[in-house]
Design a protein around this motif. Structure first.
Motif, mmCIF file in Angstrom:
data_model
loop_
_atom_site.group_PDB
_atom_site.id
_atom_site.type_symbol
_atom_site.label_atom_id
_atom_site.label_comp_id
_atom_site.label_asym_id
_atom_site.label_seq_id
_atom_site.Cartn_x
_atom_site.Cartn_y
_atom_site.Cartn_z
ATOM 1 N N LYS A 50 18.892 -12.281 -4.175
ATOM 2 C CA LYS A 50 20.050 -12.566 -3.350
ATOM 3 C C LYS A 50 19.847 -11.981 -1.953
ATOM 4 C CE LYS A 50 23.267 -12.624 -7.247
ATOM 5 N NZ LYS A 50 24.477 -12.029 -7.842
ATOM 6 N N PRO A 51 20.435 -12.623 -0.937
ATOM 7 C CA PRO A 51 20.281 -12.101 0.430
ATOM 8 C C PRO A 51 20.654 -10.632 0.560
ATOM 9 C CG PRO A 51 21.244 -14.284 0.497
ATOM 10 C CD PRO A 51 21.183 -13.894 -0.949
ATOM 11 N N ILE A 52 21.691 -10.211 -0.145
ATOM 12 C CA ILE A 52 22.126 -8.815 -0.031
ATOM 13 C C ILE A 52 21.059 -7.861 -0.544
ATOM 14 C CG2 ILE A 52 23.262 -8.766 -2.273
ATOM 15 C CD1 ILE A 52 24.456 -7.103 0.994
ATOM 16 N N GLN A 53 20.290 -8.309 -1.561
ATOM 17 C CA GLN A 53 19.202 -7.470 -2.073
ATOM 18 C C GLN A 53 18.092 -7.309 -1.038
ATOM 19 O OE1 GLN A 53 18.933 -10.010 -5.807
ATOM 20 N NE2 GLN A 53 18.460 -8.002 -6.707
ATOM 21 N N LEU A 54 17.750 -8.399 -0.383
ATOM 22 C CA LEU A 54 16.710 -8.338 0.635
ATOM 23 C C LEU A 54 17.148 -7.483 1.826
ATOM 24 C CD1 LEU A 54 15.648 -12.098 0.619
ATOM 25 C CD2 LEU A 54 14.436 -10.185 -0.430
ATOM 26 N N SER A 71 0.814 -1.218 0.000
ATOM 27 C CA SER A 71 0.000 0.000 0.000
ATOM 28 C C SER A 71 0.842 1.260 0.000
ATOM 29 C CB SER A 71 -0.915 0.010 1.229
ATOM 30 O OG SER A 71 -0.157 0.110 2.418
ATOM 31 N N SER A 72 2.119 1.146 0.374
ATOM 32 C CA SER A 72 2.969 2.330 0.457
ATOM 33 C C SER A 72 3.706 2.619 -0.844
ATOM 34 C CB SER A 72 3.984 2.160 1.587
ATOM 35 O OG SER A 72 4.837 1.050 1.322
ATOM 36 N N ASN A 73 3.544 1.770 -1.840
ATOM 37 C CA ASN A 73 4.224 1.951 -3.121
ATOM 38 C C ASN A 73 3.226 1.793 -4.264
ATOM 39 O OD1 ASN A 73 7.328 1.824 -2.398
ATOM 40 N ND2 ASN A 73 6.334 0.217 -1.216
ATOM 41 N N ASP A 130 14.170 0.845 3.784
ATOM 42 C CA ASP A 130 12.743 1.061 4.014
ATOM 43 C C ASP A 130 12.556 1.690 5.395
ATOM 44 O OD1 ASP A 130 10.033 1.018 4.317
ATOM 45 O OD2 ASP A 130 9.777 -1.144 4.043
ATOM 46 N N PRO A 131 12.078 2.940 5.482
ATOM 47 C CA PRO A 131 11.926 3.603 6.795
ATOM 48 C C PRO A 131 10.866 2.935 7.687
ATOM 49 C CG PRO A 131 10.924 4.916 5.055
ATOM 50 C CD PRO A 131 11.666 3.813 4.375
ATOM 51 N N GLN A 185 7.135 -8.214 -6.075
ATOM 52 C CA GLN A 185 7.967 -9.396 -5.843
ATOM 53 C C GLN A 185 8.819 -9.253 -4.580
ATOM 54 O OE1 GLN A 185 9.699 -9.318 -9.901
ATOM 55 N NE2 GLN A 185 9.082 -11.463 -10.037
ATOM 56 N N MET A 186 9.359 -8.047 -4.382
ATOM 57 C CA MET A 186 10.206 -7.820 -3.210
ATOM 58 C C MET A 186 9.385 -7.930 -1.915
ATOM 59 S SD MET A 186 13.167 -7.265 -1.934
ATOM 60 C CE MET A 186 14.194 -6.758 -3.335
ATOM 61 N N ALA A 187 8.157 -7.397 -1.924
ATOM 62 C CA ALA A 187 7.304 -7.472 -0.731
ATOM 63 C C ALA A 187 6.985 -8.924 -0.390
ATOM 64 C CB ALA A 187 6.025 -6.680 -0.960
#
Length: 852
Positions: free
Chosen positions: A746-750, A696-698, A757-758, A706-708
């Motif tokens: 990749k873990p670094i991306q997550l 909802s914030s994007n 993310d504030p 996908q990231m969420a």
């Protein structure tokens, strides 16, 4: 003895004969000094009755025969043997309420007083009636089954008491008193909440004798028991004193107590004859299992442990004195409810409420266990009827132009009935189908009394009251007012205000802590924003996070602290909050074993001085549950998840043509959570909340979606195929594209996504490589942040003091706003969770609370 006990197989020891002799001897001595020993039946009575039984009573010897035979029969009842088997067999015990329903005896408290108690006056033998009439007792015999407490007390020479008296407990009191007169110990076994303790306490009050009780529990020190007995011995030098050992089969000193009760010996010496001994206990009964090994009384939030009551088997010598209190018979319980409602509610009482409460008690026993509810629940209903009726009559509207309750609904008294029943019974049902069935049965009772109260109206009354409370509160826009939150707020608020202990049981994410936070932040006494809340006391939370390392001392101290605050502030209600209380019960030391003592203080206290709220993911055992109101939240269903989604996701976020994807998203997440748990409870409602808030914030871009999903429903190995199975269709519908999207992050991306993310959640990284820590520090430093790293100690002696130092560092770091990295700190992770709970509640005593 062969004459008295011919063909009686229940007499198997000399102790049984000793009980019989003691009781009979006491009664015969009183009879011999009574004027009845020398009285004859009047000639008028003899000549006016031709009954064979009456003709057989002519003469002094026959009068004596009637009395002596009656006394022998009563004394024989006391010698009934209860066989001490490892598991309680209720059929072999002597039942207090299954005894002969007419008891005749000489009362030790009144000289020359011959007493007969009965439940059915029609079953009194004619010769006994004639005997009593010959002693100038005229008129018909009283019918105790139709008399209320005040009437019975008036008959008992004007005695005053708040205790509920009926023919049932009058006979039980007589049975106990006969044993006391003969100095025979009284040991009562029965289900939790059946009235064992209150019966003895109020009997002592009625006959004006010194009474002291000691609540026992597993872990009580021997010194406490010894001191209690020693002090009583000193007092017994001057007067008679009754000693009650409550829940005595929970402690570890049964040998000491068995010697005291059965042999009247303490530290090798006989005790004073002025001491009368009482004990109460719960039955030793395992949970019954089916042939396939499943426990038969399975519930949504199943109680833990192999025994229904966490007690020890009784010593064999104690079993000779045991009486089974059992559970109340339906007709007796109905009579109790009648008396309690009439005595307590006065003009608010109606026969309708009696039937509503009785039906509710039966319903809970039908879907749970016979011992699940008791007269404690009846008392809570009565308390809440009075509260709601007064509140609804005087409550100001939360905004101008709003009227609640409206004139169109049922009158206030019926609304009060519904709300009280909903909190005490409806909210404890853990399945929506059971709740619907309960509403249907209760609605039918109203209909039988020509009062319209359909199931929908029943639900509407509850919902209106819930909304009236939550609409008065200042709540952030990102909080969903779902059914769980509405119910939790109403039930917790009402129980806190009335000092009714409460356990709220529900899965993680069912708004338990959130509800309490909102109550604490809005009920601020005269400083509240709402006019109604201004008229209520300020709510002050005293929190304690339970864990496997919790101690009795820690729990006791939080109650002591709350009680001290309460003594200094009359306009404040202090609340003891035990969060994750189920973890403490699962601890090997079981620190909750003293909880029933804290929730029900020793006589003559009438209730706790502070309020209590326990939050748990599963039910506690019946001894604790029975001493508090129980709320069990049903599992979130698809409709609940859709409501949450609709609150955050609307046409401003999703195209109007695709708004139907909300239900598909909710179903996918629900199926994924139920079927793809690689580890127990790894995914839950909080993951779904976070996912929806993130979306909802994007703007609904492919990468954000996908990231969420990956951040909230990933975290374990080999998730890619599962994501594609459950969430691929959602992405296709949202973006109208059939491409084969890559779900591999990749873990670094997550990690980067979380750090940037504030509004992100706290980050947990599970890894086997030591490079994980360096990687995380590097990412934070590149973002211009200076993290504090605390590495846990593996030395066994680094326990309490070490934890205290670590927690102080954590608090100092949080106050600076810098990132905090913790590793290998299992010993403080539980308290660290507690830190965030206290921060949300707004408590300023963080360091003191989390360090114990």
């Amino acid at each position: 003895m062969r004459y008295f006990f011919k063909d009686d197989n229940n007499i198997t020891s000399f102790r049984n004969i000793e009980i019989f002799v003691n009781v009979l001897a006491d009664q015969l001595i009183r009879f011999s000094s009574s004027t009845m020993n020398n009285l004859k039946l009047s000639e008028s009575n003899e000549s006016n009755n031709s009954n064979e039984n009456v003709r057989g009573t002519r003469g002094t010897s026959n009068i004596r025969s009637i009395i002596v035979k009656s006394l022998i029969k009563v004394s024989k009842d006391f010698a009934t043997k209860f066989k001490a088997t490892p598991i309680m067999d209720e059929d072999k015990s002597a039942h207090l309420d299954h005894a002969d329903h007419k008891i005749m005896f000489f009362n030790s408290r009144e000289f020359n007083s011959f007493t007969i108690l009965y439940q059915d006056k029609n079953k009194i033998p004619d010769n006994i009636k004639l005997l009593l009439k010959s002693q100038a007792i005229s008129g018909d015999f009283d019918n105790y089954n139709t008399m209320f407490s005040n009437d019975i007390l008036t008959k008992l020479e004007g005695m005053e008491s708040e205790y509920v008296l009926s023919s049932d407990n009058l006979i039980k009191m007589a049975v106990i008193l006969l044993r006391v007169n003969a100095n025979v110990p009284v040991v009562i076994c029965g289900e939790a909440g059946c009235g064992k303790t209150s019966l003895i306490a109020h009997l002592a009050l009625m006959i004006k004798v010194q009474f002291q009780s000691l609540n026992l529990y597993d872990g009580i020190e021997e010194e406490t028991i010894v001191n209690f007995i020693s002090e009583a011995l000193k007092k017994s030098e001057k007067e008679e004193i009754w000693l009650l050992f409550d829940e005595f089969n929970t402690c570890n000193y049964l040998g000491l107590l068995a010697d005291l009760i059965s042999n009247r010996m303490f530290q090798g010496k006989p005790i004073s004859s002025n001491i009368r001994l009482f004990a109460s206990c719960n039955p030793y009964r395992p949970r019954v299992q089916n042939e396939d090994g499943r426990v038969t009384n399975v519930k949504k939030y199943k109680e833990r442990g192999d025994l229904i009551y966490q007690v020890k088997p009784l010593p064999k010598q104690i079993s000779d004195y045991l009486w089974n209190y059992d559970v109340l018979k339906p007709k007796d319980e109905y009579r109790y409810i009648q008396i309690m409602v009439k005595n307590e509610l006065k003009e608010l009482s109606q026969p309708l409420l009696v039937e509503l409460i009785s039906t509710s008690q039966k319903f809970i026993r039908k879907v749970e266990e016979p011992y699940s509810v008791s007269l404690r629940d009846v008392k809570r209903v009565i308390t809440l009827v009075k509260f709601f009726y007064k509140s609804l009559n005087n409550r100001p509207a939360y905004k101008k132009g709003h009227k609640y309750p409206s004139n169109e609904g049922p009158i206030l008294i019926y609304r009060s009935y519904v709300l009280a029943l909903s909190i005490c019974y409806h909210s404890r049902l853990c399945e929506q189908d059971l709740r619907k069935q309960y509403r249907s049965e209760i609605s039918q009772i109203f209909q039988n009394h020509n009062i319209f109260m359909g199931e929908k109206l029943f639900t509407k009354i509850i919902r209106e009251e819930q909304e009236d409370y939550i609409n008065r509160m200042q709540i952030s826009n990102n909080i969903v007012k779902n059914e769980a939150l509405l119910e939790n707020i109403l039930v917790m608020t009402v129980c806190i205000l009335n000092k009714i202990p409460i356990f709220v049981i529900g899965e993680t994410g069912s708004s338990k802590s959130l509800a309490l936070r909102l109550i604490s932040s809005n009920l601020r006494g005269s400083e509240s924003n709402d006019d109604y809340f201004k008229s209520l006391p300020k709510v002050h939370i005293n929190p304690y996070l339970c864990s496997s390392s919790s101690t009795m001392d820690g729990i006791s101290k939080i109650f002591e602290k709350a009680n001290k605050y309460q003594e200094t502030s009359s306009d404040v209600i202090n609340v003891v909050l035990l969060d994750n209380v189920g973890f403490a019960e699962s601890s090997s030391s079981d620190p909750l074993r003293l909880l029933h003592t804290l929730l029900e203080p020793n006589y003559p206290a009438t209730g706790p001085t502070v309020s209590f709220v326990g939050l748990s993911n599963w039910r506690l055992n019946i001894v604790k549950n029975s001493r508090a109101l129980l709320v069990q939240r049903p599992r979130f269903d698809l409709d609940d998840l859709v409501d949450i989604s609709e609150h955050f996701l609307n046409t401003n976020t999703i195209e109007s043509s695709k708004i139907g994807i909300i239900e598909t998203l909710a179903k996918s997440c629900s199926d994924y959570e139920q079927q793809c748990q690689a580890l127990p409870n790894f995914y839950g409602l909080r993951d779904y909340y976070s996912l929806i808030k993130r979306l909802s914030s994007n703007e609904f871009t492919l990468v954000d979606t996908q990231m969420a999903l990956a951040r909230n429903f990933g975290g374990l190995e080999n998730n890619i195929k599962l994501w594609e199975k459950y969430f691929k269709n959602i992405v296709k519908i949202l973006f109208d594209d059939d491409k084969n999207y890559s779900w591999s992050f990749k873990p670094i991306q997550l990690i980067k996504s979380n750090l940037n993310d504030p509004d992100s959640r706290h980050l947990m990284i599970i890894g086997k490589s030591e490079a994980t820590l360096s990687l995380l520090v590097d990412q934070l430093q590149k973002s211009g942040m200076n993290p504090l790293v605390i590495i846990g100690s593996q030395f066994p002696d680094d326990s309490k003091d070490y934890c205290y130092d670590v927690l102080k560092k954590i608090i100092a770091c949080v106050e600076t706003g810098n990132p905090l990295i913790l590793t290998d700190l299992e010993m403080v992770y539980g308290n660290f969770y507690f830190f965030f709970l206290l921060t949300r509640i707004g408590d300023e005593r963080i360091s003191d609370e989390i360090t114990g």
